[in-house]
Design an enzyme around this catalytic site. Structure first.
Site, PDB file in Angstrom:
ATOM      1  CE  LYS A  13      42.897  39.144  42.799  1.00  0.00           C
ATOM      2  NZ  LYS A  13      43.535  40.028  43.788  1.00  0.00           N
ATOM      3  NE  ARG A  88      47.206  34.653  44.400  1.00  0.00           N
ATOM      4  CZ  ARG A  88      45.959  34.959  44.762  1.00  0.00           C
ATOM      5  NH1 ARG A  88      44.938  34.357  44.211  1.00  0.00           N
ATOM      6  NH2 ARG A  88      45.752  35.868  45.686  1.00  0.00           N
ATOM      7  NE  ARG A 123      39.681  41.515  51.490  1.00  0.00           N
ATOM      8  CZ  ARG A 123      40.407  40.970  50.502  1.00  0.00           C
ATOM      9  NH1 ARG A 123      39.969  41.001  49.261  1.00  0.00           N
ATOM     10  NH2 ARG A 123      41.561  40.426  50.756  1.00  0.00           N
ATOM     11  NE  ARG A 156      40.728  37.033  52.519  1.00  0.00           N
ATOM     12  CZ  ARG A 156      41.139  37.057  51.262  1.00  0.00           C
ATOM     13  NH1 ARG A 156      40.288  37.422  50.303  1.00  0.00           N
ATOM     14  NH2 ARG A 156      42.369  36.722  50.940  1.00  0.00           N
ATOM     15  NE  ARG A 167      46.702  38.049  50.996  1.00  0.00           N
ATOM     16  CZ  ARG A 167      45.545  38.617  51.293  1.00  0.00           C
ATOM     17  NH1 ARG A 167      45.334  39.174  52.469  1.00  0.00           N
ATOM     18  NH2 ARG A 167      44.596  38.641  50.393  1.00  0.00           N
TER      19      ARG A 167
HETATM   20  P1  ADP Z   1      40.684  41.367  45.692  1.00  0.00           P
HETATM   21  O1  ADP Z   1      39.607  40.401  45.280  1.00  0.00           O
HETATM   22  O2  ADP Z   1      41.496  41.860  44.543  1.00  0.00           O
HETATM   23  O3  ADP Z   1      41.537  40.859  46.815  1.00  0.00           O
HETATM   24  P2  ADP Z   1      38.463  42.978  46.709  1.00  0.00           P
HETATM   25  O4  ADP Z   1      37.541  43.042  45.538  1.00  0.00           O
HETATM   26  O5  ADP Z   1      38.050  42.094  47.831  1.00  0.00           O
HETATM   27  O6  ADP Z   1      39.963  42.667  46.252  1.00  0.00           O
HETATM   28  O7  ADP Z   1      38.673  44.473  47.237  1.00  0.00           O
HETATM   29  C1  ADP Z   1      39.524  44.730  48.357  1.00  0.00           C
HETATM   30  C2  ADP Z   1      38.879  45.791  49.259  1.00  0.00           C
HETATM   31  O8  ADP Z   1      38.901  47.043  48.562  1.00  0.00           O
HETATM   32  C3  ADP Z   1      37.411  45.514  49.593  1.00  0.00           C
HETATM   33  O9  ADP Z   1      37.184  46.009  50.897  1.00  0.00           O
HETATM   34  C4  ADP Z   1      36.637  46.317  48.534  1.00  0.00           C
HETATM   35  O10 ADP Z   1      35.342  46.708  49.001  1.00  0.00           O
HETATM   36  C5  ADP Z   1      37.544  47.516  48.354  1.00  0.00           C
HETATM   37  N1  ADP Z   1      37.554  48.048  46.969  1.00  0.00           N
HETATM   38  C6  ADP Z   1      37.454  47.339  45.813  1.00  0.00           C
HETATM   39  N2  ADP Z   1      37.540  48.170  44.737  1.00  0.00           N
HETATM   40  C7  ADP Z   1      37.709  49.428  45.250  1.00  0.00           C
HETATM   41  C8  ADP Z   1      37.857  50.733  44.660  1.00  0.00           C
HETATM   42  N3  ADP Z   1      37.878  50.897  43.342  1.00  0.00           N
HETATM   43  N4  ADP Z   1      37.998  51.780  45.489  1.00  0.00           N
HETATM   44  C9  ADP Z   1      38.002  51.609  46.849  1.00  0.00           C
HETATM   45  N5  ADP Z   1      37.856  50.424  47.464  1.00  0.00           N
HETATM   46  C10 ADP Z   1      37.713  49.343  46.686  1.00  0.00           C
HETATM   47  P1  AMP Z   2      42.703  35.549  47.517  1.00  0.00           P
HETATM   48  O1  AMP Z   2      41.357  35.231  48.085  1.00  0.00           O
HETATM   49  O2  AMP Z   2      42.711  35.537  46.017  1.00  0.00           O
HETATM   50  O3  AMP Z   2      43.295  36.803  48.098  1.00  0.00           O
HETATM   51  O4  AMP Z   2      43.671  34.344  47.945  1.00  0.00           O
HETATM   52  C1  AMP Z   2      43.941  34.089  49.321  1.00  0.00           C
HETATM   53  C2  AMP Z   2      45.078  33.094  49.445  1.00  0.00           C
HETATM   54  O5  AMP Z   2      44.713  31.840  48.821  1.00  0.00           O
HETATM   55  C3  AMP Z   2      46.386  33.497  48.750  1.00  0.00           C
HETATM   56  O6  AMP Z   2      47.178  34.357  49.563  1.00  0.00           O
HETATM   57  C4  AMP Z   2      47.042  32.120  48.513  1.00  0.00           C
HETATM   58  O7  AMP Z   2      47.621  31.625  49.703  1.00  0.00           O
HETATM   59  C5  AMP Z   2      45.826  31.232  48.188  1.00  0.00           C
HETATM   60  N1  AMP Z   2      45.565  31.176  46.737  1.00  0.00           N
HETATM   61  C6  AMP Z   2      44.484  31.662  46.061  1.00  0.00           C
HETATM   62  N2  AMP Z   2      44.594  31.428  44.743  1.00  0.00           N
HETATM   63  C7  AMP Z   2      45.768  30.778  44.561  1.00  0.00           C
HETATM   64  C8  AMP Z   2      46.472  30.287  43.423  1.00  0.00           C
HETATM   65  N3  AMP Z   2      45.991  30.428  42.172  1.00  0.00           N
HETATM   66  N4  AMP Z   2      47.672  29.690  43.619  1.00  0.00           N
HETATM   67  C9  AMP Z   2      48.193  29.537  44.855  1.00  0.00           C
HETATM   68  N5  AMP Z   2      47.593  29.994  45.972  1.00  0.00           N
HETATM   69  C10 AMP Z   2      46.401  30.613  45.842  1.00  0.00           C
END
Ligand code: ADP
Ligand code: AMP
Length: 220
Positions: A13, A88, A123, A156, A167
């Site tokens: 995302k 969410r 990541r 993270r 999660r």
């Molecule tokens: P989210 O915001 O959904 O938690 P991220 O955008 O941070 O996910 O992506 C999670 C991990 O996967 C990061 O390390 C990112 O660089 C990697 N990633 C994102 N999209 C892809 C893809 N299409 N193929 C492989 N790795 C990806």
């Molecule tokens: P993310 O960065 O989107 O992976 O979110 C990290 C953590 O933040 C999640 O596991 C939740 O604990 C909290 N969080 C983020 N967005 C929300 C939301 N819309 N509602 C509740 N918790 C959230």
């Protein structure tokens, strides 16, 4: 355009949000980034959210909804926005609707659960701008440094395999039903997230461009 991007943790995302918002010139609002910023600054909001995030559970609605409301009413969102990580839960989606916010499209990135742990373990994120990298799939140009702001990247704490499993379970139980909620309103655009980053961006941007043309035609 007022957009929402959904998907499991690690679905990509944040990565897609950055590409799309750079292209469309709208801000990305990531509730996860805002909460991590609050924890870093040691604010009351951060203290209230921390234990939930460490466990991989959702932060209570009253905290998150108030926060989103404040961001959406700011000047920078007046020409559109992309919400990343909100809503969410069905309750959060309903509160967004009650705020009178009109959503143009909801992008849902679908990735197999088996891929998620590998994505999370590799990541690395930027503490400055929130950019997301992957050691193998999307490495920064200079190892350990953000391409955009040169800050030192970090892993993270909630990206460890055990918290990732919680999660994912939280996502399937509380967040996935939100897709159905938006599908019922004809807003859901589903994208296969098991492809390369550039492929996914292209599919999303093409779909948004078709939607923009359709909305222009409908207005005439
Ligand atoms: P989210 O915001 O959904 O938690 P991220 O955008 O941070 O996910 O992506 C999670 C991990 O996967 C990061 O390390 C990112 O660089 C990697 N990633 C994102 N999209 C892809 C893809 N299409 N193929 C492989 N790795 C990806
Ligand atoms: P993310 O960065 O989107 O992976 O979110 C990290 C953590 O933040 C999640 O596991 C939740 O604990 C909290 N969080 C983020 N967005 C929300 C939301 N819309 N509602 C509740 N918790 C959230």
């Amino acid at each position: 355009m007022n957009l929402i991007i959904m998907g499991a943790p690690g679905a990509g995302k944040g990565t897609q949000a950055q590409i799309i918002t750079d292209k469309l010139g709208i801000p990305a609002i990531s509730t996860g980034d805002i909460l991590r910023g609050a924890i870093k600054e040691g604010t009351e909001l951060g203290r209230a959210a921390r234990s939930y995030m460490d466990r991989g559970e959702l932060v209570p609605d009253d905290i998150v909804i108030g926060m989103v409301k404040q961001y959406l009413s700011s000047e920078r969102c007046k020409n559109g926005f992309l919400l990343d990580g909100f809503p969410r839960s069905i309750e959060q989606a309903e509160s967004l609707a009650r705020l009178g916010v009109k959503i143009d499209a909801v992008l849902a990135i679908e990735v197999d659960d088996e891929k998620i742990v590998e994505r999370m373990s590799g990541r690395r994120v930027c503490p400055g701008c929130g950019a997301s990298y992957h050691l193998k799939y999307n490495p920064p140009k200079t190892p350990g440094r953000c391409d955009r702001c040169s800050a030192e990247l970090y892993a993270r704490s909630d990206d460890n395999p055990e918290t990732v499993r919680t999660r994912l379970a939280t996502y399937h139980r509380q967040t996935e039903p939100v897709k159905k909620y938006y599908a019922g309103q004809g807003l859901l655009i589903t994208v296969d997230g098991n492809q390369a980053i550039e492929e996914i961006s292209k599919i999303i941007l093409d779909a948004l461009s078709r939607l923009g043309s359709k909305n222009d035609t409908d207005k005439k």
